[in-house]
Design an enzyme around this catalytic site. Structure first.
Site, PDB file in Angstrom:
ATOM      1  N   ASP A 267      -8.525  -4.510  -5.963  1.00 31.07           N
ATOM      2  CA  ASP A 267      -8.321  -3.435  -4.827  1.00 31.07           C
ATOM      3  C   ASP A 267      -8.562  -2.286  -5.308  1.00 31.07           C
ATOM      4  OD1 ASP A 267      -6.951  -1.773  -3.420  1.00 31.07           O
ATOM      5  OD2 ASP A 267      -5.393  -1.821  -3.730  1.00 31.07           O
TER       6      ASP A 267
ATOM      7  N   SER B  55       0.940  -1.045   0.348  1.00 30.74           N
ATOM      8  CA  SER B  55       0.060  -0.346  -0.008  1.00 30.74           C
ATOM      9  C   SER B  55       0.358   1.350   0.285  1.00 30.74           C
ATOM     10  CB  SER B  55      -0.929   0.214   1.554  1.00 30.74           C
ATOM     11  OG  SER B  55      -2.058   1.443   1.169  1.00 30.74           O
TER      12      SER B  55
ATOM     13  N   HIS C 186      -6.959  -5.525  -1.662  1.00 27.75           N
ATOM     14  CA  HIS C 186      -6.174  -4.236  -1.206  1.00 27.75           C
ATOM     15  C   HIS C 186      -5.123  -5.359  -0.500  1.00 27.75           C
ATOM     16  CE1 HIS C 186      -4.005  -0.773  -1.347  1.00 27.75           C
ATOM     17  NE2 HIS C 186      -4.162  -0.917   0.061  1.00 27.75           N
TER      18      HIS C 186
END
Length: 438
Positions: free
Chosen positions: A335, A240, A370
């Site tokens: 995601d 991330s 994600h």
């Protein structure tokens, strides 16, 4: 079944192992054609109970082999050898928004595997057998060393033995905190791994001032100069926002000479001359693009689309040509945090123009969200979350579908380890670096 219930045998092997190691669940000596429920129960460090369960029918010999036999219902269906781990979920009535993360890696994740009579979904009575299973992030001999020198907030994990070992600098996302479990697992596979908190360290919390690029370079030097680390064999791994910082440092740092980099659902879209605080603010200011679904979960999958053409707002083709190390981009196609697939394709196009696309490998997984974590980490479609520069938590939708996401985690981890070994071990035998079994 009453007259045979005390004779039912349950075997889980290995009963102690690493979290990314498969186990087998075997039930024997039950009546043929019997309906059984196999349950996994875990109490996390936060005091919350998590469960997974599956419905089976014994074969003609009174046996269920969870590695080969299909579940007919429960928290997963079909043949899923590790479904009892990746489908763990908070028990009914739990606090909403929970996410299972191991905070103390020096203790195991304890899971009780039990067998019950009949196909049950709640209450779970008439237990026939049970066994306690330990899942570890730290293999025997792995050393955990807190690092506070030069104002760092970090933990170094070293594999057993004298080394020297290749190094990995490990970054998590915008939630901050010193998260150690992935670094501990990397050390269990032969890498000297430095878990780094770069958002919520003490000096930042006291002064409100975020660190600059030199903080990452300092962490790199500390890892590089450790006597048990191969100074010329260091990688960077980020998830991330941590992946965004990994891309930034791989391209722009004159100090960090990375041998390779791994970016999991990250973004090269950022103000390239901005400070850490400005980059984080750039990401969070697009909150106006956030949507809320009918479950009141927030999704920002449209964040930063379309991909900007302004070279001041992304690591563009001119700068990306500076990349001299292989890069692995791991992408979840569903995601919901940001458009990782579009970012990866833009990165690929820029590297093709720059003439160094041979350095880029993209692993792209359909129906995957994600939070791509180590294998068998319980799937989390949504959880309570806030970045360090937000005042209130939100229910963040991460995306993905349970089975596909779980399989992606397993495949991506295996290929990430192979990528690191290929680029950091050189001609050395990677098997020689594996830690002893639990």
């Amino acid at each position: 079944m009453d007259r045979r219930r005390c004779c039912v045998r349950l075997s889980v092997q290995p009963s102690r192992g690493l979290v990314d190691e498969k186990f087998s669940v075997l039930v024997q000596n039950a009546p043929p054609g019997a309906q059984l429920t196999i349950q996994a129960l875990h109490r996390c460090e936060g005091g919350h109970n998590w469960e997974a369960f599956a419905h089976y029918v014994t074969d003609a010999s009174g046996t269920v082999n969870a590695s080969e036999d299909p579940s007919l219902g429960g928290t997963y269906c079909g043949v899923e050898p590790m479904g009892l781990l990746w489908s763990l979920r908070p028990v009914p009535g739990s606090k909403p928004g929970l996410r299972l993360r191991k905070m103390n890696v020096q203790t195991p994740m304890e899971v009780t595997i039990s067998v019950y009579q009949g196909h049950q979904t709640q209450g779970f009575v008439d237990q026939l057998a049970s066994q306690l299973v330990e899942r570890w992030y730290m293999a025997p001999g792995v050393r955990r060393i807190p690092i506070t020198e030069q104002s760092l907030s970090a933990t170094l994990f070293l594999p057993p033995g004298p080394g020297p070992f290749p190094g990995v600098l490990d970054l998590w996302g915008a939630g901050g905190q010193l998260v150690e479990y992935r670094a501990a697992l990397l050390a269990s596979h032969g890498f000297a791994a430095l878990a780094l908190d770069y958002l919520t360290l003490k000096i930042t919390m006291e002064t409100g001032k975020m660190v600059d690029n030199q903080y990452f370079e300092t962490a790199y030097r500390v890892l590089q100069q450790h006597p048990q680390v191969l100074s010329s064999c260091i990688a960077m791994l980020g998830l991330s926002f941590g992946a965004s910082m990994t891309i930034k440092m791989a391209v722009y740092s004159q100090v960090m000479k990375l041998k390779c980099a791994v970016c999991v659902n990250g973004s090269h879209v950022q103000p390239v001359d901005g400070s850490l605080e400005e980059i984080l603010a750039y990401f969070t200011k697009s909150i106006t693009k956030t949507r809320v679904n009918k479950e009141n979960q927030m999704t920002s999958g449209g964040l930063q689309l379309p991909v900007p053409a302004d070279p001041a707002l992304k690591v563009d083709s001119e700068q990306v040509g500076r990349l001299r190390c292989p890069v692995l981009m791991v992408v979840g196609e569903d995601d919901q945090n940001w458009p990782s697939s579009e970012f990866a394709q833009d990165m690929k196009a820029m590297m093709e123009r720059a003439g160094n696309s041979h350095l880029l490998t993209i692993l792209s997984y359909p129906n995957t969200g994600h939070l791509i974590e180590p294998p068998y980490t319980p799937y989390s479609q949504a959880s309570s979350f806030k970045t360090v520069n937000q005042h209130e938590k939100v229910m963040a939708l991460w995306g993905g579908e349970p089975v596909s996401h779980s399989r992606a985690q397993e495949d991506a981890w295996r290929k990430t380890l192979a990528f690191l070994r290929e680029n950091l071990h050189g001609n050395t035998n990677p098997e020689a670096t594996l830690c002893p079994r639990l």
